[in-house]
Design an enzyme around this catalytic site. Sequence first.
Site, PDB file in Angstrom:
ATOM      1  N   CYS A 203      -8.610 -28.019  10.273  1.00  8.33           N
ATOM      2  CA  CYS A 203      -9.865 -28.776  10.393  1.00  8.33           C
ATOM      3  C   CYS A 203      -9.647 -30.273  10.218  1.00  8.33           C
ATOM      4  O   CYS A 203     -10.390 -31.085  10.753  1.00  8.33           O
ATOM      5  CB  CYS A 203     -10.900 -28.251   9.402  1.00  8.33           C
ATOM      6  SG  CYS A 203     -11.465 -26.593   9.842  1.00  8.33           S
TER       7      CYS A 203
ATOM      8  N   ASP B  86      -2.364   8.306  -1.732  1.00  9.72           N
ATOM      9  CA  ASP B  86      -3.687   8.931  -1.755  1.00  9.72           C
ATOM     10  C   ASP B  86      -4.077   9.392  -0.366  1.00  9.72           C
ATOM     11  O   ASP B  86      -3.451   9.022   0.631  1.00  9.72           O
ATOM     12  CB  ASP B  86      -4.748   7.945  -2.270  1.00  9.72           C
ATOM     13  CG  ASP B  86      -4.954   6.769  -1.321  1.00  9.72           C
ATOM     14  OD1 ASP B  86      -3.967   6.354  -0.670  1.00  9.72           O
ATOM     15  OD2 ASP B  86      -6.085   6.271  -1.225  1.00  9.72           O
TER      16      ASP B  86
ATOM     17  N   ASP C 115      -8.315  -7.230  -0.313  1.00 10.36           N
ATOM     18  CA  ASP C 115      -7.492  -7.552   0.850  1.00 10.36           C
ATOM     19  C   ASP C 115      -8.259  -7.106   2.074  1.00 10.36           C
ATOM     20  O   ASP C 115      -9.118  -6.217   1.985  1.00 10.36           O
ATOM     21  CB  ASP C 115      -6.165  -6.790   0.825  1.00 10.36           C
ATOM     22  CG  ASP C 115      -6.350  -5.345   1.244  1.00 10.36           C
ATOM     23  OD1 ASP C 115      -6.828  -4.545   0.427  1.00 10.36           O
ATOM     24  OD2 ASP C 115      -6.062  -5.010   2.414  1.00 10.36           O
TER      25      ASP C 115
ATOM     26  N   HIS D 279      -6.948 -21.443   9.595  1.00  7.81           N
ATOM     27  CA  HIS D 279      -8.300 -21.823   9.159  1.00  7.81           C
ATOM     28  C   HIS D 279      -9.023 -20.657   8.484  1.00  7.81           C
ATOM     29  O   HIS D 279      -9.604 -20.829   7.409  1.00  7.81           O
ATOM     30  CB  HIS D 279      -9.167 -22.356  10.304  1.00  7.81           C
ATOM     31  CG  HIS D 279     -10.612 -22.359   9.893  1.00  7.81           C
ATOM     32  ND1 HIS D 279     -11.134 -23.316   9.046  1.00  7.81           N
ATOM     33  CD2 HIS D 279     -11.607 -21.458  10.104  1.00  7.81           C
ATOM     34  CE1 HIS D 279     -12.399 -23.012   8.778  1.00  7.81           C
ATOM     35  NE2 HIS D 279     -12.706 -21.893   9.401  1.00  7.81           N
TER      36      HIS D 279
ATOM     37  N   GLN E 278     -10.975   7.736  -5.266  1.00  3.20           N
ATOM     38  CA  GLN E 278     -11.571   8.186  -4.006  1.00  3.20           C
ATOM     39  C   GLN E 278     -12.889   8.895  -4.344  1.00  3.20           C
ATOM     40  O   GLN E 278     -13.471   8.613  -5.375  1.00  3.20           O
ATOM     41  CB  GLN E 278     -10.601   9.097  -3.243  1.00  3.20           C
ATOM     42  CG  GLN E 278      -9.375   8.362  -2.671  1.00  3.20           C
ATOM     43  CD  GLN E 278      -9.706   7.493  -1.442  1.00  3.20           C
ATOM     44  OE1 GLN E 278     -10.780   7.547  -0.877  1.00  3.20           O
ATOM     45  NE2 GLN E 278      -8.747   6.648  -1.047  1.00  3.20           N
TER      46      GLN E 278
ATOM     47  N   ASP F 261       0.864  -1.184   0.000  1.00  2.40           N
ATOM     48  CA  ASP F 261       0.000   0.000   0.000  1.00  2.40           C
ATOM     49  C   ASP F 261       0.904   1.239   0.000  1.00  2.40           C
ATOM     50  O   ASP F 261       2.125   1.119   0.082  1.00  2.40           O
ATOM     51  CB  ASP F 261      -0.969  -0.038   1.185  1.00  2.40           C
ATOM     52  CG  ASP F 261      -0.248  -0.012   2.523  1.00  2.40           C
ATOM     53  OD1 ASP F 261       0.990   0.153   2.550  1.00  2.40           O
ATOM     54  OD2 ASP F 261      -0.929  -0.161   3.543  1.00  2.40           O
ATOM     55  N   SER F 262       0.313   2.415  -0.077  1.00  6.50           N
ATOM     56  CA  SER F 262       1.120   3.626  -0.241  1.00  6.50           C
ATOM     57  C   SER F 262       1.612   4.191   1.085  1.00  6.50           C
ATOM     58  O   SER F 262       2.429   5.095   1.116  1.00  6.50           O
ATOM     59  CB  SER F 262       0.292   4.698  -0.938  1.00  6.50           C
ATOM     60  OG  SER F 262      -0.726   5.149  -0.060  1.00  6.50           O
ATOM     61  N   GLY F 263       1.096   3.664   2.191  1.00  9.48           N
ATOM     62  CA  GLY F 263       1.420   4.223   3.494  1.00  9.48           C
ATOM     63  C   GLY F 263       0.396   5.267   3.916  1.00  9.48           C
ATOM     64  O   GLY F 263       0.289   5.600   5.093  1.00  9.48           O
ATOM     65  N   GLY F 264      -0.353   5.783   2.949  1.00  6.03           N
ATOM     66  CA  GLY F 264      -1.311   6.850   3.231  1.00  6.03           C
ATOM     67  C   GLY F 264      -2.333   6.467   4.290  1.00  6.03           C
ATOM     68  O   GLY F 264      -2.543   7.202   5.258  1.00  6.03           O
ATOM     69  N   PHE F 265      -2.929   5.301   4.127  1.00 10.19           N
ATOM     70  CA  PHE F 265      -3.991   4.910   5.046  1.00 10.19           C
ATOM     71  C   PHE F 265      -3.499   4.834   6.489  1.00 10.19           C
ATOM     72  O   PHE F 265      -4.148   5.325   7.406  1.00 10.19           O
ATOM     73  CB  PHE F 265      -4.601   3.557   4.612  1.00 10.19           C
ATOM     74  CG  PHE F 265      -5.731   3.117   5.485  1.00 10.19           C
ATOM     75  CD1 PHE F 265      -6.984   3.707   5.355  1.00 10.19           C
ATOM     76  CD2 PHE F 265      -5.548   2.137   6.448  1.00 10.19           C
ATOM     77  CE1 PHE F 265      -8.040   3.317   6.180  1.00 10.19           C
ATOM     78  CE2 PHE F 265      -6.599   1.747   7.269  1.00 10.19           C
ATOM     79  CZ  PHE F 265      -7.846   2.337   7.133  1.00 10.19           C
TER      80      PHE F 265
ATOM     81  N   GLY G 116     -10.922   4.064   0.128  1.00  8.34           N
ATOM     82  CA  GLY G 116     -11.824   4.850   0.954  1.00  8.34           C
ATOM     83  C   GLY G 116     -13.135   4.148   1.273  1.00  8.34           C
ATOM     84  O   GLY G 116     -14.118   4.798   1.616  1.00  8.34           O
TER      85      GLY G 116
ATOM     86  N   CYS H 167     -14.694 -27.866   5.869  1.00 10.43           N
ATOM     87  CA  CYS H 167     -13.381 -27.311   5.512  1.00 10.43           C
ATOM     88  C   CYS H 167     -12.324 -28.409   5.513  1.00 10.43           C
ATOM     89  O   CYS H 167     -12.281 -29.241   6.414  1.00 10.43           O
ATOM     90  CB  CYS H 167     -12.996 -26.210   6.500  1.00 10.43           C
ATOM     91  SG  CYS H 167     -11.388 -25.460   6.174  1.00 10.43           S
TER      92      CYS H 167
ATOM     93  N   CYS I 196      -9.024 -27.729   5.447  1.00 11.15           N
ATOM     94  CA  CYS I 196      -7.722 -27.130   5.760  1.00 11.15           C
ATOM     95  C   CYS I 196      -6.963 -27.982   6.763  1.00 11.15           C
ATOM     96  O   CYS I 196      -7.522 -28.862   7.407  1.00 11.15           O
ATOM     97  CB  CYS I 196      -7.890 -25.693   6.253  1.00 11.15           C
ATOM     98  SG  CYS I 196      -8.217 -25.532   8.022  1.00 11.15           S
TER      99      CYS I 196
HETATM  100 ZN   LIG Z   1     -10.463 -25.191   8.273  1.00 11.78          ZN
END
Ligand SMILES: [Zn+2]
Length: 396
Positions: A344, A152, A301, A370, A224, A98-102, A251, A339, A341
């Site tokens: 699980c 941004d 994300d 998980h 934005q 990311d840009s660091g802005g947030f 945003g 699941c 995974c």
């Molecule tokens: Zn799982």
Amino acid sequence: MPRYNQQVSLTLQIHRKAGPARRATLTLPHGVVETPVFMPVGTQGTVKAVPQQLLEELDVRILLGNTYHLYLRPGHEAIRRMGGLHRFMSWERPILTDSGGFQVFSLSELRKVSDEGVAFRSHIDGSPHFFSPEHSMDVQIALGSDIAMAFDECTEYPADRTRARKSLEMTLAWAQRSKRHFEAHQHEVPWQLEERSAFSAQRSEDELRERIEGQTPNLFGIVQGGMFADLRRESAERLVEMDFPGYAIGGLSVGEPRELTREMIATTLPLLPEDKPRYVMGVGYPDEIAEYARMGVDMMDCVLPTRAARHGLLFTSEGRLNIKNRQYAEDQGPADPACACLVCRRYSRAYLRHLMAAQEPLAAVLNTVHNLAFYLETMRKVREEVAGSQWPAASS
Ligand SMILES: [Zn+2]
């Protein structure tokens, strides 16, 4: 072995469409990503509680690094000297920063915003710092991410129209400056400069060099405009004129009702070029990411699966489950019966609950693995659904 076109550092091959949704392969300098994709957040050069080996086992193809955090600690110049973020954290698959802005806006203290950039104090030790679009680009290039983000201003919620308009203008001016600086310096990424003998035990030197040589990172622009549909449209149109290799909608998920998030995404998506990746930042719950992917979003994300896991909140096919609840004290079943995974398959709800109660570090590891598996599986199902549809990619 796939052939990589010199100088072309990003390609999006769309295989199939189902309405606005797309099933595609995104090729980046460090590898290929099947989209729509969920990207786990690796704030401090680590997806909290999960070693890189397990991320690979989960088939994570791309993860996020946070520019603000890595700039403050250990420092982007230190990471550059160590060969870049990929090498530093031993992750040879794609990374988006990311840009660091947030984080500057949400974490730091005593911020002072001007057209030039943002002066702020570190949330760690109070030391003074300054981020401009140019500096954000320098930091992201030093980290060596595959995808960097334009600097941004994340418009807060609620924000009135005057404020949203002012913020939008600043973000557009910063996007232009980000792009100019990025294009002048993108070849300075650490993967172009250093010897990579210790980079990877799994891949041969030659293969890696051939793959990365001549490639540079990519810069995405960020839409934005607050919660105003017409401002979102204007932001998207003016950003597209600048011609970025990909676009993000920023945003959102800043406290607004879910219906508004959806409306802003729906308003913006049709204005973004079809042949370029579209990324919605910082969303959401499993049903939301599936919904947005079906609307035509390629990348998302969110800290939710990892953060919730550390608090004992598990996402499952049967809904949300608070593993700390007493009712699971002797429950021999897996966290999610549907699941497959590694958690699980092996551990019971009773054991996971006990680890939380005893405040064992393994609780965070297993819960996070998980939750990430569940998010990745959610996206895999959407990809399968789109791939199985009757709409050929050409008929848009
Ligand atoms: Zn799982």
